[in-house]
Design an enzyme around this catalytic site. Structure first.
Site, PDB file in Angstrom:
ATOM      1  N   LYS A   1       9.446  -3.641  27.014  1.00 38.29           N
ATOM      2  CA  LYS A   1       9.132  -3.740  28.428  1.00 38.29           C
ATOM      3  C   LYS A   1       8.685  -2.358  28.891  1.00 38.29           C
ATOM      4  CE  LYS A   1      14.080  -3.668  29.495  1.00 38.29           C
ATOM      5  NZ  LYS A   1      14.890  -4.471  28.554  1.00 38.29           N
TER       6      LYS A   1
ATOM      7  N   ASP B   1      14.098   3.187  34.768  1.00 37.89           N
ATOM      8  CA  ASP B   1      15.464   3.476  34.302  1.00 37.89           C
ATOM      9  C   ASP B   1      15.528   4.643  33.318  1.00 37.89           C
ATOM     10  OD1 ASP B   1      14.280   2.198  32.154  1.00 37.89           O
ATOM     11  OD2 ASP B   1      16.163   1.289  31.503  1.00 37.89           O
TER      12      ASP B   1
ATOM     13  N   ASP C   1      11.850   1.806  30.568  1.00 40.86           N
ATOM     14  CA  ASP C   1      11.280   0.478  30.328  1.00 40.86           C
ATOM     15  C   ASP C   1      11.535  -0.509  31.467  1.00 40.86           C
ATOM     16  OD1 ASP C   1      13.950   0.190  29.751  1.00 40.86           O
ATOM     17  OD2 ASP C   1      13.672  -0.712  27.764  1.00 40.86           O
ATOM     18  N   ARG C   2      12.504  -0.211  32.329  1.00 41.03           N
ATOM     19  CA  ARG C   2      12.735  -1.126  33.460  1.00 41.03           C
ATOM     20  C   ARG C   2      11.955  -0.679  34.692  1.00 41.03           C
ATOM     21  NH1 ARG C   2      18.983  -3.139  33.704  1.00 41.03           N
ATOM     22  NH2 ARG C   2      19.027  -3.908  31.585  1.00 41.03           N
TER      23      ARG C   2
ATOM     24  N   SER D   1      19.521   3.120  27.541  1.00 41.47           N
ATOM     25  CA  SER D   1      18.758   2.531  28.636  1.00 41.47           C
ATOM     26  C   SER D   1      19.243   2.971  30.013  1.00 41.47           C
ATOM     27  CB  SER D   1      18.789   1.013  28.485  1.00 41.47           C
ATOM     28  OG  SER D   1      17.967   0.401  29.424  1.00 41.47           O
ATOM     29  N   HIS D   2      19.762   2.030  30.771  1.00 37.59           N
ATOM     30  CA  HIS D   2      20.137   2.267  32.164  1.00 37.59           C
ATOM     31  C   HIS D   2      21.599   2.671  32.292  1.00 37.59           C
ATOM     32  CE1 HIS D   2      20.748  -1.708  30.668  1.00 37.59           C
ATOM     33  NE2 HIS D   2      21.793  -1.811  31.464  1.00 37.59           N
TER      34      HIS D   2
ATOM     35  N   ASP E   1      15.447   5.079  30.113  1.00 38.77           N
ATOM     36  CA  ASP E   1      14.453   5.216  29.038  1.00 38.77           C
ATOM     37  C   ASP E   1      13.076   4.706  29.443  1.00 38.77           C
ATOM     38  OD1 ASP E   1      15.459   2.605  29.123  1.00 38.77           O
ATOM     39  OD2 ASP E   1      14.978   2.238  27.016  1.00 38.77           O
TER      40      ASP E   1
HETATM   41  C1  G1P Z   1      20.761  -6.423  29.587  1.00 40.14           C
HETATM   42  C2  G1P Z   1      19.836  -7.373  30.298  1.00 40.14           C
HETATM   43  C3  G1P Z   1      18.758  -7.860  29.359  1.00 40.14           C
HETATM   44  C4  G1P Z   1      18.024  -6.666  28.758  1.00 40.14           C
HETATM   45  C5  G1P Z   1      19.012  -5.699  28.134  1.00 40.14           C
HETATM   46  C6  G1P Z   1      18.332  -4.421  27.662  1.00 40.14           C
HETATM   47  O1  G1P Z   1      21.379  -7.085  28.504  1.00 40.14           O
HETATM   48  O2  G1P Z   1      20.540  -8.451  30.849  1.00 40.14           O
HETATM   49  O3  G1P Z   1      17.883  -8.687  30.050  1.00 40.14           O
HETATM   50  O4  G1P Z   1      17.106  -7.083  27.787  1.00 40.14           O
HETATM   51  O5  G1P Z   1      20.017  -5.340  29.091  1.00 40.14           O
HETATM   52  O6  G1P Z   1      17.705  -3.738  28.706  1.00 40.14           O
HETATM   53  P1  G1P Z   1      22.856  -7.699  28.592  1.00 40.14           P
HETATM   54  O7  G1P Z   1      23.780  -6.580  28.998  1.00 40.14           O
HETATM   55  O8  G1P Z   1      22.808  -8.751  29.657  1.00 40.14           O
HETATM   56  O9  G1P Z   1      23.118  -8.249  27.217  1.00 40.14           O
HETATM   57 ZN    ZN Z   2      15.893   0.616  29.594  1.00 40.06          ZN
END
Ligand code: G1P
Ligand code: ZN
Length: 543
Positions: free
Chosen positions: A376, A277, A281-282, A113-114, A279
């Site tokens: 998302k 982000d 989705d954000r 992801s990010h 991937d």
């Molecule tokens: C974090 C975000 C959560 C999101 C997840 C994946 O998870 O807080 O809302 O769904 O990334 O993108 P966390 O690191 O808090 O478990």
């Molecule tokens: Zn992501």
């Protein structure tokens, strides 16, 4: 066909977190590490012979290597066809879209992801089911259990498959079809939004900037925003996906999307700015010198949904993760539709959407989406905003201020304390739980604590229970402080403190959020003993 069964030993640390298994790249490069996890997935989901699998990742370092391994394992485990994004790349929402469109058995998505990428960065893998959404906790628990007892995995001995052009090849008895990652997704977007209205907005004096952060959404954003919607060329910046995201941290917030923030707060700023982000989705939404919190964005999309073609019939209901602000609850109340509060992580929304209980959902962590897919969706949120802007013909700032005037403002901020020693972070959480009895009923200045608990969720569809989802301190006036440990980090522990204060008085709406939340922040630090227990004076990131 040369299928080999390779003897292996289990790893003890393959427990999927909030969104799949996330580790540093070198962890995944250990012999058998990826293979073990993939075999544990296949053993857990028991796909019927000949099933179709969707496969793709956000293009980060190790994506290509992992794709080739997974393809050979899929062939050895009886899949009939794998649909792979060109170059092995699929954004997370596009993967969800493709699984649903082609009625695949499920998909494997490679992403952290990010989180930053590169040889020393993060990598991740998760399984999504036939609804296009992340596997439920029951499935991820089974995967973890299998991973702890695995003794062998199956893999086809074969040469690597070409992935860079749209082609079909065979791998043993399995077909590998390389698909265009962008067109299916762009077509879905075109079915939901009024592209003609957005096109005429973008061809007038209205200027936009989209920061793809050198991540997966670059090609999607170029196709949709610049080609199909006619935004000026160059409206999409950092549009070429790079294996290390250009050395950046591909998380769309005010700290990490600094290229975009400089432009949106600079002289001659565009009217609308957005970023997504690693991937895809954000999303982050900005107006001219104006930041829209993700919680407000969700509430605003819900309040304006009927202006948008794909949602003109109204919303079945909305859902938000527990730490997300209650701004959307107020909209749901006004619209007289149900509002669900789920634990953090997108996997909890899937059941609600499959059961038709929810149309829109979101998280404070820059995630917004709807039942069009089961992830998302960053670009979807951008297009939803553009569609609203095209219809309402007002600025982002005015639309948000009008929203606050009607529903009240939920001041909101999240403090992240990253890389803490695990024991210290656990200590803070335990201390809070131990204080529940004494905290309830205590007053701090104008705030008095009504209840404290450790959030537990009973899924209204399948009745499954998820406990220990975050400590909530709830105040009499609707304000809240939440403490939660991250389930996506790869180093030490990350403690998140979520702060929310409700303000009905319009004359106080222009206040800066940090200013408005000052008192609550003081209470949070005091009751948690966070600073003394962790030795940290300041959070690592404030969003
Ligand atoms: C974090 C975000 C959560 C999101 C997840 C994946 O998870 O807080 O809302 O769904 O990334 O993108 P966390 O690191 O808090 O478990
Ligand atoms: Zn992501």
């Amino acid at each position: 066909m040369n299928i080999r069964t390779i003897a292996t030993r289990p790893f003890s640390d393959q427990k999927p977190g909030t969104s799949g298994l996330r580790k540093k790249v070198p962890a995944f490069q250990q012999p058998h590490y990826l293979e073990n996890f993939v075999q544990s997935i296949f053993d857990s989901v028991s796909a019927p012979k000949g099933s179709t699998l969707v496969l793709g990742g956000d293009g980060r370092y190790y994506n290509r290597t992992a794709i080739q391994i997974i393809l050979k394992m899929a062939a050895a485990n009886g899949f009939g066809q794998v649909l792979v994004g060109r170059g092995g790349i699929l954004s997370t929402p596009a993967a969800s879209c493709v699984i649903r469109k082609y009625q695949a058995f499920g998909g494997i998505i490679l992403s952290a992801s990010h989180n930053p990428g590169g040889p020393d960065g993060d990598f991740g893998i998760k399984f999504n089911g036939s609804n296009g959404g992340p596997a439920t906790e029951a499935v991820t628990d089974t995967i973890f259990a299998k991973s702890k007892a695995l003794s062998s995995y199956r893999i086809l001995e074969a040469a690597d498959v070409p992935l860079d052009s749209l082609c079909e090849t065979t791998l043993g008895d399995m077909q590998v079809k390389v698909i265009d990652p962008v067109s299916d997704y762009a077509d879905l977007m075109e079915s939901l939004f009024d592209f003609a209205a957005i096109r005429s907005l973008l061809q007038g004096s209205f200027k936009i900037k989209f920061d793809a952060m050198h991540a997966v959404n670059g090609p999607y954003a170029r196709e949709i925003l610049e080609r199909r919607l006619g935004a000026a060329s160059g409206s999409v910046m950092n549009a070429v996906p790079l294996e290390d995201f250009g050395g950046g941290h591909p998380d769309p917030n005010l700290t990490y999307a600094h290229d975009l923030v400089e432009i949106m707060y600079g002289a001659d700023a565009p009217d609308f700015g957005a970023a997504s982000d690693g991937d895809g989705d954000r999303n982050m939404i900005l107006g001219k010198r104006f930041f829209v919190t993700p919680s407000d964005s969700l509430a605003l999309l819900a309040a304006n949904a009927t202006l948008v073609r794909g949602y003109a019939g109204g919303l079945a209901g909305v859902a938000r993760s527990m730490p997300t602000s209650a701004a959307v609850d107020r909209v749901a109340h006004a619209l007289d539709i149900p509002c669900f509060e789920t634990p953090t992580g997108w996997k909890f929304f899937g059941n609600l959407m499959d059961a038709g209980k929810v149309t829109l959902c979101g998280e404070e962590s820059f995630g917004t989406g709807s039942s069009h897919v089961r992830e998302k969706d960053g670009l979807w949120a951008v297009l939803f905003w553009l569609n609203i802007l095209a219809v309402r013909k007002q600025s982002v700032e005015i639309i948000v201020r009008e929203h606050w005037a009607r529903f009240g403002r939920n001041f909101y901020s999240r403090y992240d304390y990253e890389g803490l020693p695990t024991e210290a972070a656990n200590g803070v959480m335990q201390h809070l739980r131990d204080s529940f009895a004494t905290l309830a009923g205590t007053a701090f200045g104008r705030y008095s604590i009504q209840t404290c608990d450790d959030f537990s969720y009973t899924d209204p569809v399948d009745g499954s229970i998820s406990k220990g989802q975050g400590v909530r301190i709830l105040f009499g006036d609707g304000s809240r402080i939440i403490f939660r440990l991250s389930g996506t980090g790869t180093e030490g522990a990350t403690l998140r403190v979520y702060l929310e204060a409700f303000e009905a008085d319009v004359s106080r709406h222009p206040l800066d959020a940090q200013e408005a939340l000052k008192e609550l922040i003081g209470i949070a630090l005091h009751v948690s003993e966070l600073q003394t227990r962790t030795g940290r004076e300041q959070p690592t990131v404030i969003t």
